[in-house]
Write a protein that holds these residues in place. Structure first.
Motif, mmCIF file in Angstrom:
data_model
loop_
_atom_site.group_PDB
_atom_site.id
_atom_site.type_symbol
_atom_site.label_atom_id
_atom_site.label_comp_id
_atom_site.label_asym_id
_atom_site.label_seq_id
_atom_site.Cartn_x
_atom_site.Cartn_y
_atom_site.Cartn_z
ATOM 1 N N ARG A 29 0.705 -1.109 -0.026
ATOM 2 C CA ARG A 29 -0.094 0.133 0.045
ATOM 3 C C ARG A 29 0.920 1.253 0.021
ATOM 4 O O ARG A 29 1.664 1.414 0.853
ATOM 5 C CB ARG A 29 -1.089 -0.070 1.247
ATOM 6 C CG ARG A 29 -1.996 -1.051 1.331
ATOM 7 C CD ARG A 29 -3.069 -1.248 -0.103
ATOM 8 N NE ARG A 29 -3.688 -2.186 0.082
ATOM 9 C CZ ARG A 29 -4.654 -2.036 -1.063
ATOM 10 N NH1 ARG A 29 -4.884 -1.163 -1.818
ATOM 11 N NH2 ARG A 29 -5.288 -3.115 -1.210
ATOM 12 N N ILE A 30 0.740 2.108 -0.961
ATOM 13 C CA ILE A 30 1.485 3.339 -1.325
ATOM 14 C C ILE A 30 0.745 4.511 -0.339
ATOM 15 O O ILE A 30 -0.158 4.499 -0.390
ATOM 16 C CB ILE A 30 1.528 3.528 -2.737
ATOM 17 C CG1 ILE A 30 1.568 2.491 -3.629
ATOM 18 C CG2 ILE A 30 2.434 4.791 -2.799
ATOM 19 C CD1 ILE A 30 2.989 1.723 -3.401
ATOM 20 N N LEU A 31 1.743 5.129 0.424
ATOM 21 C CA LEU A 31 1.363 6.130 1.150
ATOM 22 C C LEU A 31 2.052 7.665 0.618
ATOM 23 O O LEU A 31 1.059 8.838 0.750
ATOM 24 C CB LEU A 31 2.065 6.182 2.767
ATOM 25 C CG LEU A 31 1.423 4.807 3.325
ATOM 26 C CD1 LEU A 31 2.198 4.618 4.628
ATOM 27 C CD2 LEU A 31 -0.117 4.733 3.584
ATOM 28 N N ARG A 32 2.982 7.694 -0.026
ATOM 29 C CA ARG A 32 3.597 8.868 -0.549
ATOM 30 C C ARG A 32 4.482 8.600 -1.571
ATOM 31 O O ARG A 32 5.367 7.636 -1.544
ATOM 32 C CB ARG A 32 4.362 9.629 0.628
ATOM 33 C CG ARG A 32 3.473 10.424 1.729
ATOM 34 C CD ARG A 32 4.477 10.919 2.657
ATOM 35 N NE ARG A 32 5.238 10.066 3.550
ATOM 36 C CZ ARG A 32 4.641 9.501 4.794
ATOM 37 N NH1 ARG A 32 3.275 9.536 4.861
ATOM 38 N NH2 ARG A 32 5.427 8.956 5.560
ATOM 39 N N ILE A 33 4.748 9.672 -2.562
ATOM 40 C CA ILE A 33 5.630 9.552 -3.492
ATOM 41 C C ILE A 33 6.315 10.984 -3.481
ATOM 42 O O ILE A 33 5.544 11.804 -3.471
ATOM 43 C CB ILE A 33 5.202 9.510 -5.011
ATOM 44 C CG1 ILE A 33 4.199 8.212 -5.119
ATOM 45 C CG2 ILE A 33 6.379 9.430 -6.097
ATOM 46 C CD1 ILE A 33 3.419 8.109 -6.433
ATOM 47 N N GLN A 34 7.855 10.774 -3.406
ATOM 48 C CA GLN A 34 8.335 12.245 -3.525
ATOM 49 C C GLN A 34 9.409 12.100 -4.647
ATOM 50 O O GLN A 34 10.125 11.154 -4.695
ATOM 51 C CB GLN A 34 9.203 12.043 -2.299
ATOM 52 C CG GLN A 34 10.178 13.604 -2.173
ATOM 53 C CD GLN A 34 9.364 14.825 -1.687
ATOM 54 O OE1 GLN A 34 8.427 14.734 -0.931
ATOM 55 N NE2 GLN A 34 9.696 15.709 -2.527
ATOM 56 N N ASN A 35 9.242 13.133 -5.609
ATOM 57 C CA ASN A 35 10.132 13.362 -6.676
ATOM 58 C C ASN A 35 10.934 14.375 -6.347
ATOM 59 O O ASN A 35 10.828 15.662 -6.322
ATOM 60 C CB ASN A 35 9.449 13.584 -7.987
ATOM 61 C CG ASN A 35 10.269 13.344 -8.911
ATOM 62 O OD1 ASN A 35 11.485 13.778 -9.192
ATOM 63 N ND2 ASN A 35 9.914 13.257 -10.202
ATOM 64 N N ARG A 36 12.246 14.091 -5.803
ATOM 65 C CA ARG A 36 13.182 15.386 -5.592
ATOM 66 C C ARG A 36 13.567 16.027 -6.726
ATOM 67 O O ARG A 36 14.188 17.204 -6.222
ATOM 68 C CB ARG A 36 14.374 14.631 -4.943
ATOM 69 C CG ARG A 36 14.137 13.556 -3.609
ATOM 70 C CD ARG A 36 15.318 13.008 -3.050
ATOM 71 N NE ARG A 36 14.847 12.407 -1.896
ATOM 72 C CZ ARG A 36 15.562 11.252 -1.471
ATOM 73 N NH1 ARG A 36 16.485 10.609 -2.223
ATOM 74 N NH2 ARG A 36 15.213 10.677 -0.338
ATOM 75 N N ALA A 37 13.324 15.905 -7.836
ATOM 76 C CA ALA A 37 13.569 16.578 -8.959
ATOM 77 C C ALA A 37 12.602 17.564 -9.501
ATOM 78 O O ALA A 37 12.731 18.264 -10.551
ATOM 79 C CB ALA A 37 14.158 15.781 -10.184
ATOM 80 N N LEU A 69 0.276 -1.143 -5.725
ATOM 81 C CA LEU A 69 1.255 -0.969 -6.919
ATOM 82 C C LEU A 69 0.721 -0.935 -7.881
ATOM 83 O O LEU A 69 1.177 -0.128 -8.812
ATOM 84 C CB LEU A 69 2.462 -2.116 -6.625
ATOM 85 C CG LEU A 69 3.550 -2.028 -7.708
ATOM 86 C CD1 LEU A 69 3.987 -0.446 -7.610
ATOM 87 C CD2 LEU A 69 4.576 -3.106 -7.288
ATOM 88 N N ALA A 70 -0.260 -1.808 -8.396
ATOM 89 C CA ALA A 70 -0.663 -1.647 -9.780
ATOM 90 C C ALA A 70 -1.610 -0.403 -10.147
ATOM 91 O O ALA A 70 -1.393 -0.074 -11.224
ATOM 92 C CB ALA A 70 -1.729 -2.938 -10.018
ATOM 93 N N THR A 71 -2.276 0.096 -9.041
ATOM 94 C CA THR A 71 -2.915 1.351 -9.167
ATOM 95 C C THR A 71 -2.121 2.466 -9.435
ATOM 96 O O THR A 71 -2.283 3.397 -10.259
ATOM 97 C CB THR A 71 -4.032 1.680 -8.083
ATOM 98 O OG1 THR A 71 -4.913 0.560 -7.781
ATOM 99 C CG2 THR A 71 -4.789 2.844 -8.078
ATOM 100 N N VAL A 72 -0.720 2.758 -8.761
ATOM 101 C CA VAL A 72 0.028 3.744 -8.752
ATOM 102 C C VAL A 72 0.973 3.463 -10.100
ATOM 103 O O VAL A 72 1.280 4.430 -10.671
ATOM 104 C CB VAL A 72 0.784 4.230 -7.527
ATOM 105 C CG1 VAL A 72 -0.073 4.299 -6.435
ATOM 106 C CG2 VAL A 72 1.520 3.006 -7.259
#
Length: 107
Positions: A29-37, A69-72
């Motif tokens: 289960r995904i809680l956050r995505i952080q793209n530092r760029a 994972l499949a959803t994100v």
């Protein structure tokens, strides 16, 4: 004893992207995505609510309805490198016997 539902982080190979996730049963289960760029304003998905106090490049998900994972992977196809790294980390976590709760019959 370690808990299987603890917060986990996985980075892309180049270290620019980070995902925070939790193993819930057999699901990732995904809680956050952080793209530092990415300098974009942080927001909550799927509604798009702006999160002005969070750092740029952050996408947050409600923990009560955290996507798998499949959803994100479908919703954020530009992060395929991160999803591949997460898939590998997920399988390691899922198959880690030391991380399993002890059986009620063991002494």
């Amino acid at each position: 004893m370690m808990r299987r539902d603890r917060l986990r982080t996985t980075e892309s190979a180049d270290g620019r992207k980070v995902v925070t996730w939790r193993l819930v049963g057999h699901d990732c289960r995904i809680l956050r995505i952080q793209n530092r760029a990415d300098a974009s304003v942080a927001y909550r998905w799927p509604g798009g609510e702006s999160l002005p106090l969070a750092g740029p490049g952050l996408v947050s998900f409600d923990e009560s309805a955290a996507p798998d994972l499949a959803t994100v992977r479908d919703a954020f196809p530009g992060h395929h490198d991160l999803w591949d790294a997460l898939r590998d980390a997920y399988w390691v976590a899922l198959l880690n016997l030391a991380d399993l709760p002890a059986s009620a019959t063991e002494t």
